[in-house]
Design an enzyme around this catalytic site. Structure first.
Site, mmCIF file in Angstrom:
data_model
loop_
_atom_site.group_PDB
_atom_site.id
_atom_site.type_symbol
_atom_site.label_atom_id
_atom_site.label_comp_id
_atom_site.label_asym_id
_atom_site.label_seq_id
_atom_site.Cartn_x
_atom_site.Cartn_y
_atom_site.Cartn_z
ATOM 1 N N SER A 218 0.762 -0.997 -0.078
ATOM 2 C CA SER A 218 0.284 0.040 -0.017
ATOM 3 C C SER A 218 0.727 1.195 -0.233
ATOM 4 C CB SER A 218 -0.919 -0.220 0.885
ATOM 5 O OG SER A 218 -2.067 0.803 1.320
ATOM 6 N N GLU A 333 -9.593 -5.317 -3.888
ATOM 7 C CA GLU A 333 -8.617 -4.001 -2.422
ATOM 8 C C GLU A 333 -9.775 -2.860 -2.866
ATOM 9 O OE1 GLU A 333 -6.002 -4.223 -2.757
ATOM 10 O OE2 GLU A 333 -4.912 -5.003 -3.989
ATOM 11 N N HIS A 438 -7.713 -5.894 0.498
ATOM 12 C CA HIS A 438 -6.380 -4.959 0.787
ATOM 13 C C HIS A 438 -5.639 -5.541 1.986
ATOM 14 C CE1 HIS A 438 -3.931 -0.889 -0.168
ATOM 15 N NE2 HIS A 438 -4.376 -1.119 0.501
#
Length: 527
Positions: A218, A333, A438
């Protein structure tokens, strides 16, 4: 009598040897770095050094300045506990910290090494945490380096860097006082300083300074793509791993002038009339001010120093680090609810949402993300939401690196969902998610499933983790994820057919999919 004496000597010698072995496996290890001597922990052969300073405390007049090299010290410094995490509010519920509180004095790193502190020249992994550049810490168990060190023979390092207003605040007065006429990007400068420190000192921990791989998820992945682009850092490592996100679309760099305007707006909102007044605020009060209503987000900037020009132009012209890249994203995600909100996933609601977002391009978007019935809507809306959030930018990074680098790019698509949440108090486990959300892959890739007790891990999870961690370990060691016990992974950008690796319980190499939809999203984006 002679035989008895010889036997006694053997027994005594064995006893002494065993005693020394026991002593050497438990005594606190010491290493000498450029600044002084450190004493860490010996955890059954893995030597751990927590809270090593790599820069001066960015406090007082050093707030909003590039990190300064750490001071030297006399004697032996104990590094057996995680240092405080950088200033941040509690934003993400999945973050677990082992650090003791927050502090503006937070520029520390942690080292796990299997070496006996000699000349082993082991491969090195430097991992940057995620959290949107607003939260995160090198002490989080999911990033723990013990498994990589113990099971894969890799010196593993996690790094703290400044966040939020402390890490990305730009202002005309800061630009004016800077010898580089730059402001902002302090969090990225922290990362570059940490890499320089690792380059200069990792041999003391048994690591090879010429075998450093950087990685992150990320915001950490965005950081990796940024470090590859910056002339300050792109020569400090030989390989890069990015998990979900890049500077080429997710939290893109804005012009310095826009960053300065954001900084001026924030200063006005909190009633600070000068840089001196801003620096005189306590760290706690400054952090609290960022929680106010309508407070802007502090962006990464094209500051003319860390980024001499836009990262897009750097990648386009092939000026980024020419290193092997392992990069990918997850199957979920972002959830379809990010597009539809509370509305039911009907074709009508889906089309209206896409119409509102894309206007005259609605038909083309629906061609690539069709939704003629409920299940198809859920699938396509999830894919579109994921692409808009972070998958497209990760694709763009892999695509540009593949075009403007002579090094291999290995792309993955991680689709293994986490198992059910272990929730015995609620009368049983909850239903697991449908896709890989995610950040779901972190514990698998780092071999850290046992550190997360939230989920009811199954043998299938450990199977996936074994494959993914092996891919990472082979890549860190050789710049190539291939090795014994894992399916063959061909580079994305070499050969007649482009491939990616789908990682799940049936990990397999597949021909590239959905290229046309990403090219269309690329047309709609502004670089």
């Amino acid at each position: 009598m002679k035989r008895l004496l010889v036997t006694s000597l053997f027994v005594l010698t064995g006893f002494i040897s065993n005693s020394f072995a026991q002593l050497s496996s438990t005594e606190a290890p010491q290493v000498k770095v450029q600044q002084g001597t450190l004493e860490g922990i010996n955890d059954s052969g893995v030597r751990i050094f927590k809270g090593i300073t790599f820069a001066k405390a960015p406090t007082g007049k050093l707030r909003w300045k590039a990190p300064q090299p750490a001071k030297s010290w006399e004697g032996v410094r104990q590094v057996k506990q995680f240092a405080p995490r950088c200033m941040q509010r509690y934003i993400f519920g999945d973050m677990v910290f082992r650090s003791a509180g927050v502090s503006e004095d937070c520029l520390y790193l942690n080292v796990w090494t299997p070496a006996k502190i000699g000349n082993e020249k082991l491969p090195v992994l430097v991992y940057f945490y995620g959290g949107g550049f607003m939260a995160g810490d090198g002490s989080e168990p999911r990033y723990d380096g013990e498994s990589m060190a113990r099971n894969k023979g890799i010196v593993t390092i996690t790094v703290n860097y400044r966040l939020g207003v402390f890490g990305f605040f730009s202002h005309p007065e800061l630009t004016a006082e800077s010898p580089h006429s730059a402001s902002g990007n302090y969090g990225l400068l922290d990362q570059a300083q940490a890499l320089q420190w690792v380059k200069e000192n990792v041999s003391s921990f048994g690591g090879d300074p010429n075998k450093i791989t950087i990685a992150g998820e990320s915001a950490g992945s965005i950081s990796v793509s940024a470090l590859m682009a910056s002339p300050l850092s792109r020569n400090l490592f030989r390989g890069a791993i990015g998990e979900s996100g890049s500077i080429l679309g997710a939290l893109s760099a804005t012009p310095l002038s826009e960053g300065e305007q954001t900084g001026e707006k924030f200063a006005k909102m909190i009633g600070a009339k000068s840089l001196n007044e801003l620096r005189s605020l306590s760290a706690d009060s400054l952090l609290a001010a960022t929680a106010g209503e309508n407070v802007p987000r502090f962006p990464i900037t094209v500051d003319g120093y860390f980024f001499p020009k836009s990262p897009y132009e750097i990648y386009k012209q092939g000026e980024q680090a020419q290193v092997p890249l392992l990069v990918g994203w997850n199957s979920e995600e972002m959830n379809y609810r990010a597009l539809l909100g509370p509305n039911e996933p009907t074709p009508e609601n889906y089309k209206k949402a896409v119409q509102d977002m894309y206007g005259e391009n609605v038909d083309k978007i629906l061609e690539y993300y069709p939704g003629s019935e409920k299940e198809e809507v859920i699938k396509s809306a999830t894919a579109l939401a994921s692409d808009r959030f972070i998958a497209y930018s990760t694709w763009k990074w892999s695509d540009m690196q593949g075009k403007t680098s002579d090094q291999p790019v290995y792309r993955y698509y991680y689709s293994h969902p986490r198992p059910a949440i272990a929730d015995t108090s609620a009368g049983g486990a909850q239903s697991p998610p449908q896709g890989a959300v995610h950040s779901a892959e972190i514990e698998y890739a780092m071999g850290n499933l046992p550190t997360n007790e939230v989920y009811d891990w199954t043998p299938a999870d450990y199977q996936v983790s074994d494959i993914m961690q092996n891919y990472f370990a082979y890549f860190i060691k050789n710049g190539n994820p291939n090795g014994l016990g894992v399916p063959v992974w061909k580079p994305l950008n070499m050969g007649e057919t482009s491939h990616f690796m789908q990682i799940d319980v049936n990990t397999r190499l597949r021909p590239v999919q959905h290229r046309q939809r990403y090219l269309f999203l690329d047309q709609l984006s502004s670089h």
